[in-house]
Design an enzyme around this catalytic site. Sequence first.
Site, short mmCIF file in Angstrom:
data_model
loop_
_atom_site.label_atom_id
_atom_site.label_comp_id
_atom_site.label_asym_id
_atom_site.label_seq_id
_atom_site.Cartn_x
_atom_site.Cartn_y
_atom_site.Cartn_z
N HIS A 287 12.34 10.92 8.13
CA HIS A 287 13.48 11.79 8.41
C HIS A 287 13.96 12.62 7.22
O HIS A 287 14.97 13.31 7.34
CB HIS A 287 14.67 10.96 8.92
N LYS A 478 28.67 19.29 9.65
CA LYS A 478 27.56 18.36 9.37
C LYS A 478 27.98 17.57 8.16
O LYS A 478 29.02 17.84 7.55
CB LYS A 478 26.26 19.13 9.10
N ARG A 479 27.17 16.55 7.77
CA ARG A 479 27.52 15.81 6.56
C ARG A 479 27.61 16.77 5.38
O ARG A 479 26.90 17.77 5.31
CB ARG A 479 26.47 14.72 6.29
N LYS A 484 22.84 21.14 2.12
CA LYS A 484 23.29 21.84 3.33
C LYS A 484 24.12 23.08 2.99
O LYS A 484 24.48 23.86 3.86
CB LYS A 484 24.09 20.87 4.22
N THR A 586 19.86 18.67 14.19
CA THR A 586 20.01 18.61 15.65
C THR A 586 21.30 19.30 16.06
O THR A 586 21.44 19.73 17.21
CB THR A 586 19.99 17.16 16.16
N LYS A 590 22.42 21.80 19.42
CA LYS A 590 23.64 21.66 20.24
C LYS A 590 24.36 23.00 20.34
O LYS A 590 24.82 23.41 21.41
CB LYS A 590 24.55 20.59 19.64
#
Length: 764
Positions: A287, A478-479, A484, A586, A590
């Site tokens: 992952h 998101k985290r 990111k 993911t 969404k």
Amino acid sequence: MGRTLQNTMINLGLQNACDEAIYQLGLDMEELEEIEEDAGLGNGGLGRLAACFLDSMATLGLAAYGYGIRYEYGIFNQKIRDGWQVEEADDWLRHGNPWEKARPEYMLPVHFYGRVEHTATGAKWVDTQVVLALPYDTPVPGYMNNTVNTMRLWSARAPNDFNLRDFNVGDYIQAVLDRNLAENISRVLYPNDNFFEGKELRLKQEYFVVAATLQDIIRRFKASKFGSTDSVRTVFDSFPDQVAIQLNDTHPAMAIPELMRIFVDIEKLPWNKAWDITKRTFAYTNHTVLPEALERWPVDLVEKLLPRHLQIIYEINQRHLDHIASLFPNDVDRLRRMSLIEEGGTKRINMAHLCIVGSHAVNGVAKIHSEIVKTQVFEDFAALEPEKFQNKTNGITPRRWLLLCNPGLAELIAEKIGEDYVRDLSQLTKLHEFVDDDVFIREVAKVKQENKVKFALYLEKEYKVKINPSSMFDVHVKRIHEYKRQLMNCLHIITMYNRIRRDPAKLFVPRTVIIGGKAAPGYHMAKMIIKLINAVAHVVNNDPVVGSKLKAIFLENYRVSLAEKVIPATDLSEQISTAGTEASGTGNMKFMLNGALTIGTMDGANVEMAEEAGEENLFIFGMRVEDVTELDRKGYNAQEYYDRLPELKQAIDQIKSGFFSPKEPDLFKDVVNMLFHHDRFKVFADYEAYVKCQEKVSELYLNSKAWTKMVIRNIAAAGKFSSDRTIKEYARDIWHVEPSDLKIPPPNEPRDAMEDKTPNGTAA
């Protein structure tokens, strides 16, 4: 897992009946749903993916179990105080959990510590400390097929004699108090996402879930006949044909030596046979490619906690290296690279290597990620066994992520193409016929607007900020992690703010920028990023010159139930990780399914989203993987971007000078220093392309019809990203089972009545 009530009603087809019944009692279903606590039993995408997979496996009629730990305290509740993240314990069980059923009759012992005795009959692990694993079962209903699978979570319990026999001095009180040491194993979730923390308690958790689960699986295997005539099965030849175990990242990697221990030490199988069965049973999903996220357990810690497992890992490694040496004689460097044991400094076990060697299939979670896994991270292994490496692009369950959270849109789609798309999301392609249908365009825009108004009211209630519901909702949830690049988004907010200040009369497309997510409590930079976003938001939201043109909000305590509110209201989805760092994502799926447009890099599943919808229907910007590699080769120099781009310079100077932190001008010096000197994720390198791309976004947003047509094209292309499709691929390519779309008869229908309805007259 989030909340369970509404999801269960939808999957059982009871939602309307329940709504009506509750209404007649004078209650409000939505108020009732808000009372339920989220089950926050994982971190970020990896944990949520598992939850989507459970929904899909039940919906596809696969006899599957999800195993995990029943944490007493899940992922922490995040409070924002004075702009800083503060963690609070998530006491989600304080009012009990109506969905779980304790199964004390299936309680199992798990061993720790002790030593190994080598006897004539084989190795014995003795003088261990025992902890009991008590299972709690939660039903996982499939969608409208009367199938219910099980999620089994283990809770740690001290046995009655725990520590008492060690206390012959009569310190009975202390002995009873020490039971906590055993029960701490399932006390709290480590809140790290994409970061490895090598704590003894964490290793205990990993072994605890694995040891209990394998005993459970073997008990079930032995009890079921599968055509065997034995009253209890003792032959394991058919084990891999009846049991498939998917390792969700390396956290359950100890399952490999544990199964070997059971086969060799307890069931007395010869090593080679045990190893063959083990390899054919396990498959491993990777992952992440971030080096700090890969698990590497110190050898001395494993030796203390699990002495027999260390011996088994050494044996696995020896045989593995002998094999490599026979293929590549004198290639010492290759042996070093491929060893399960990393020498140099502290000796460590590379858990990913253990997973690859002990599995028959290894997969990444998006095309680009699986390619990087093969060609970079595990290059030597892929060269040796190319057929072992696969791709399984992630997906999301359309039940929770459309029907449940966006009923207006789900209804609209059903009116156009029928309701079957819920079980076969690829049918969304039929929406392409309606891209130019003016009525449909208006209806889609109307649903989005209603979702935005509803969410704007929620934000005003929670944050006391007046939101303009006709502004573009630009969302980045998101985290919180450097890769990111929430920082790049923050620089864009500052840039927009400066532009409005420079020329207040100029036309500006109003935006509400919403950023949310939790930072691991020990991750200093991530917590500084949260503080910076809040500091910038404070300045922006209180500037009368800006007014309603720009608002910035940091969403507190982002979690599944909050995602279900914000995603349907989003216009623009931010997926802006440095190319080559996000395995799949993911959240991006969404947003796409719920009618948001994506601004993103060619990373993770964004690549496949662009492939499905056409790159012209996403806002793609910035470096590709090869550009990042090239920049690394050449050397990334942040200073040159700062010198060349006046707006970037202005934004950084404001952060540095204390413009956003007047009381503490030096507050963000660590952030600025990182951006100039230690930015592995190259924020400055993509800043210019990002800002330009955002201008294109604003331009399109002015043309509501063109925007909505692009939205429809995205929804129509979202079918690939159903977790049903993902699970069908796992089932066929890795587990070798066929999904079944047979509907089990409901309990109130006699079984024989169903026999006529099944093919060939055999009862399902």
